[in-house]
Design a protein around this motif. Structure first.
Motif, PDB file in Angstrom:
ATOM      1  N   TYR B 115       0.848  -1.095   0.086  1.00 25.37           N
ATOM      2  CA  TYR B 115       0.265   0.059  -0.036  1.00 25.37           C
ATOM      3  C   TYR B 115       0.837   0.822  -0.026  1.00 25.37           C
ATOM      4  O   TYR B 115       1.748   1.308   0.560  1.00 25.37           O
ATOM      5  N   HIS B 116       0.043   2.015  -0.498  1.00 32.13           N
ATOM      6  CA  HIS B 116       1.269   3.266  -0.794  1.00 32.13           C
ATOM      7  C   HIS B 116      -0.063   4.347  -0.556  1.00 32.13           C
ATOM      8  O   HIS B 116      -0.780   4.891  -1.132  1.00 32.13           O
ATOM      9  N   GLU B 117       0.507   5.364   0.384  1.00 30.33           N
ATOM     10  CA  GLU B 117      -0.381   6.295   1.333  1.00 30.33           C
ATOM     11  C   GLU B 117      -1.680   5.332   0.807  1.00 30.33           C
ATOM     12  O   GLU B 117      -2.852   6.730   0.101  1.00 30.33           O
ATOM     13  N   GLY B 118      -1.761   4.138   1.565  1.00 26.33           N
ATOM     14  CA  GLY B 118      -3.543   3.597   1.884  1.00 26.33           C
ATOM     15  C   GLY B 118      -4.086   3.260   0.904  1.00 26.33           C
ATOM     16  O   GLY B 118      -5.262   2.708   1.197  1.00 26.33           O
ATOM     17  N   LYS B 119      -3.495   3.192  -0.134  1.00 26.19           N
ATOM     18  CA  LYS B 119      -4.073   2.535  -1.542  1.00 26.19           C
ATOM     19  C   LYS B 119      -3.291   1.923  -2.122  1.00 26.19           C
ATOM     20  O   LYS B 119      -1.808   1.567  -1.954  1.00 26.19           O
ATOM     21  N   LEU B 120      -4.076   0.545  -2.180  1.00 23.24           N
ATOM     22  CA  LEU B 120      -2.990  -0.866  -2.913  1.00 23.24           C
ATOM     23  C   LEU B 120      -2.945  -0.112  -4.123  1.00 23.24           C
ATOM     24  O   LEU B 120      -3.320  -0.216  -5.527  1.00 23.24           O
ATOM     25  N   VAL B 121      -1.633  -0.849  -4.180  1.00 26.62           N
ATOM     26  CA  VAL B 121      -0.632  -0.015  -5.852  1.00 26.62           C
ATOM     27  C   VAL B 121       0.276  -1.873  -6.162  1.00 26.62           C
ATOM     28  O   VAL B 121       0.349  -2.121  -7.610  1.00 26.62           O
ATOM     29  N   ARG B 157     -12.374  -7.352  -5.426  1.00 25.41           N
ATOM     30  CA  ARG B 157     -13.693  -6.708  -5.441  1.00 25.41           C
ATOM     31  C   ARG B 157     -14.489  -6.742  -5.257  1.00 25.41           C
ATOM     32  O   ARG B 157     -15.683  -5.531  -4.978  1.00 25.41           O
ATOM     33  N   GLU B 158     -15.202  -7.518  -4.576  1.00 24.97           N
ATOM     34  CA  GLU B 158     -16.460  -7.946  -3.743  1.00 24.97           C
ATOM     35  C   GLU B 158     -16.591  -7.642  -2.484  1.00 24.97           C
ATOM     36  O   GLU B 158     -17.749  -6.278  -2.757  1.00 24.97           O
ATOM     37  N   LYS B 159     -15.386  -6.896  -1.933  1.00 22.27           N
ATOM     38  CA  LYS B 159     -15.125  -5.856  -0.671  1.00 22.27           C
ATOM     39  C   LYS B 159     -14.880  -3.748  -1.251  1.00 22.27           C
ATOM     40  O   LYS B 159     -14.852  -3.457  -0.345  1.00 22.27           O
ATOM     41  N   ASN B 160     -15.511  -4.175  -2.397  1.00 25.44           N
ATOM     42  CA  ASN B 160     -15.222  -3.295  -3.592  1.00 25.44           C
ATOM     43  C   ASN B 160     -13.538  -2.030  -2.672  1.00 25.44           C
ATOM     44  O   ASN B 160     -13.970  -0.903  -2.681  1.00 25.44           O
ATOM     45  N   ALA B 161     -12.552  -3.173  -2.499  1.00 25.43           N
ATOM     46  CA  ALA B 161     -10.901  -2.853  -1.531  1.00 25.43           C
ATOM     47  C   ALA B 161     -10.911  -1.980  -3.300  1.00 25.43           C
ATOM     48  O   ALA B 161      -9.845  -1.591  -2.951  1.00 25.43           O
ATOM     49  N   LEU B 162     -11.421  -3.103  -4.468  1.00 28.78           N
ATOM     50  CA  LEU B 162     -10.474  -2.730  -5.318  1.00 28.78           C
ATOM     51  C   LEU B 162     -11.462  -2.520  -6.890  1.00 28.78           C
ATOM     52  O   LEU B 162     -12.592  -1.864  -6.777  1.00 28.78           O
TER      53      LEU B 162
END
Lengths: 164, 164, 164, 164, 164, 164
Positions: B115-121, B157-162
């Motif tokens: 994670y970079h600045e809280g975003k999954l990269v 995606r199911e968890k809306n994390a992406l």
């Protein structure tokens, strides 16, 4: 200048001899290369490779006439650590070559010239001579090269041997 | 999942330790690398280089915390042939990392996530697990990777994390 | 043997000078390296790299004392084609070094020895001497190395300087 | 020509940003390099390396001003697969640069010129222009370079800007 | 010792199989190499190359007997990303090999020996055994190698198998 | 889809053409590669090598049909500095290839698919299209690849063309 003329030709009896070295002191490589050139190799070069278990090895390559295979092998087996070598058949297409001379501020210097189908396609100052001039006259090597190239082109254009 | 969470951070106390090796049996390199990792090196890698007299050498690189310099040096001096090492100060910016799991036809497998600045990269299947699955189930390694990646994306995606 | 003894030490005033070359005749590189060594460089090496637009370039690396930066730069700017150089600060940890001698069937030969914290950790036959012996006596270079190493170890063990 | 003149200078606020990539599709590299140049990188280059377990990796190198670190990092983290980057402080010594023009049979072409302490030490035809001329006029690229170099030297000598 | 003796010979039915990989995760390479060795490849190695558009690719090389081509191809097509492979005919000259043993302070260790025209030209301690000794006895790997080499030479000289 | 189908086959009339370059401006290489592809080369790649006197050279490799040798040679002789080339006979085993399409959030994109003995073994998004999408839509290239791969797999599984 016919004494140094070599005709353009294809030689179908060449071998590319290869040995992968992953357990040899790299310090020895330049010595081995010198010996291979002395034994009549047309070219010798090394390729950095990655071998079994991720070892940083070196592939020794020798381009040589079929008739000299055995003396090349003797050197590789006695001077390197390999337990085997491989060779592939290759054809070599070599340009006609001449050695010409140009007058420079540092004396006459040699230019190696290559002809493809009768047309001048390559010319290169002789490295060793330029290096010596650079050292003796304390002038950058790249300037020596530049000067020799310019003088060669000028000379050729005078004779209409090169299109302006 | 906080037990395996590591926060994104910059570490300004790292050293890049380097040794140029031109007279060492390359066979030993992987052993040396293993020892350096065991001694706490963050990363170890080799760079093919050309050294004095045209020797095909290898530059050993070790990224390590300042506090571990001396144990790294001990290994390099005792296991390689170098008479000197050099080190440069470096800062390391490391992403937050989590290890997540996906259910696959071959059982649960781990995915390393960055994670970079809280975003999954970043996300990458764990190599060793995939390799083991490929061997045991006799399926191409690239298919195992592909499957793990697809399942991970589906799960996120199911968890809306992406974002879809 | 104190005349050739150099104490183990760390030198914190070194620079790693680098120039990326993507438009230079590689033939000139060995000449440039020689000049850099002559000007006091501690080490010079080349790294094959891939530059802008996929060009196969070479990164020239020079390890040098801070006080010699300007003469090194003069050589790089006059002998290569680069429009800029960069340098990074580095510390060099150098082992104590001694040159010892062994009696061989080909006469006395030199061994370079390295000590870390008073302990002998490195020893290496001098390349140039071994190369000369190999040429003159027509014996494989690797045999010369092997013999020198064996004789050195035997000599050290007699003096109990090396554990059996 | 002062509009395109840049003074020779040393910039002590540069960073060399590095990321070791061992699990990334190499096809993406050129795209990443383009993005890094667009974001203000002074130079971007790749070094072939050998990583953990003998993997053939690539070290991405970006030379950039300290002030642009964060945008460079954003690109590396979003476009590559790395979980960490490192950076080292570097100083860049850049020559004074001018762009001059020569009249050639194919129209005016640009030459990039470099000055060290007021002395012309480098000059190089602009690659993109020469490439375009070679394509359009169907003439070997090396001949275009040669011609531009000769014309530039001739022009300078007329002005006594270059020693004969 | 005839049980492990292999006569020196030339094998004219070898293939050098090559695949250029520019869009494959390098992490998979070591796994692929292992599979290729398991399938009977005589040698497997990687060459760092620069491909179309300047991509940092890897050329996979497999040296294999003609009769095993198809199983090697199956592995390459299923485990890598290539759409094509090429192969060249090669001859392999392999030395006579014997495995001999020396008594060392750490127990008996194996030395691989190579003979060219009946003459001992190579000998090398077995890497895996030396590595294990180094780990278990906590002694530098290079010292294990040195000791095995010395003991082997001593043993041979006693038997007059090696000239003093 | 038969219009773009190419059957799996082995072509025994290929040549691997090689030239070692140690005195050529590396800047020209990408231009030469482009010309060689335009002249019908199947593949072109460069190998970093170490040549005579330790020069950092580049080996140019061109894979081409025997019938096109002479036009490839003309380019190499006129655009590089070499005085000779060599070629080796090679066989190329090429997979059956199809170009398929997937609907993506950014429009339809192409996937290159490879079949070995009727079995789908490779599929890869077209680089140029993905690159264009990444640029226009400002989305990381690796995400475009990932999405195209996922959609392709999903599409194939619906048709039972790929085992789940």
């Amino acid at each position: 200048m016919s004494f140094n003329h070599r005709e353009e030709h294809v030689d179908d009896h060449m071998l590319l001899v290869q040995a992968n070295l992953d357990d040899m002191n790299p310090e020895w490589m330049t010595y081995v290369m010198d010996k291979l050139f002395d034994a009549g190799a047309n070219d010798v070069y090394m390729v950095p490779i990655i071998m079994k278990r991720g070892r940083p090895g070196v592939m020794l390559n020798v381009l040589v006439d079929e008739g000299r295979l055995s003396s090349i092998e003797d050197i590789i087996f006695s001077e390197t650590t390999t337990l085997g070598i491989r060779y592939l058949h290759a054809s070599c297409h070599r340009l006609a070559r001449e050695f010409e001379h140009v007058e420079t501020p540092w004396g006459p210097l040699t230019v190696k010239v290559g002809y493809h189908e009768g047309k001048l396609v390559q010319f290169a100052p002789e490295f060793k001579e330029c290096e010596q001039v650079a050292r003796i006259h304390d002038v950058p090597l790249k300037k020596v090269y530049e000067e020799v190239r310019m003088l060669f082109i000028g000379q050729k254009r005078e004779k209409n041997a090169l299109p302006k």
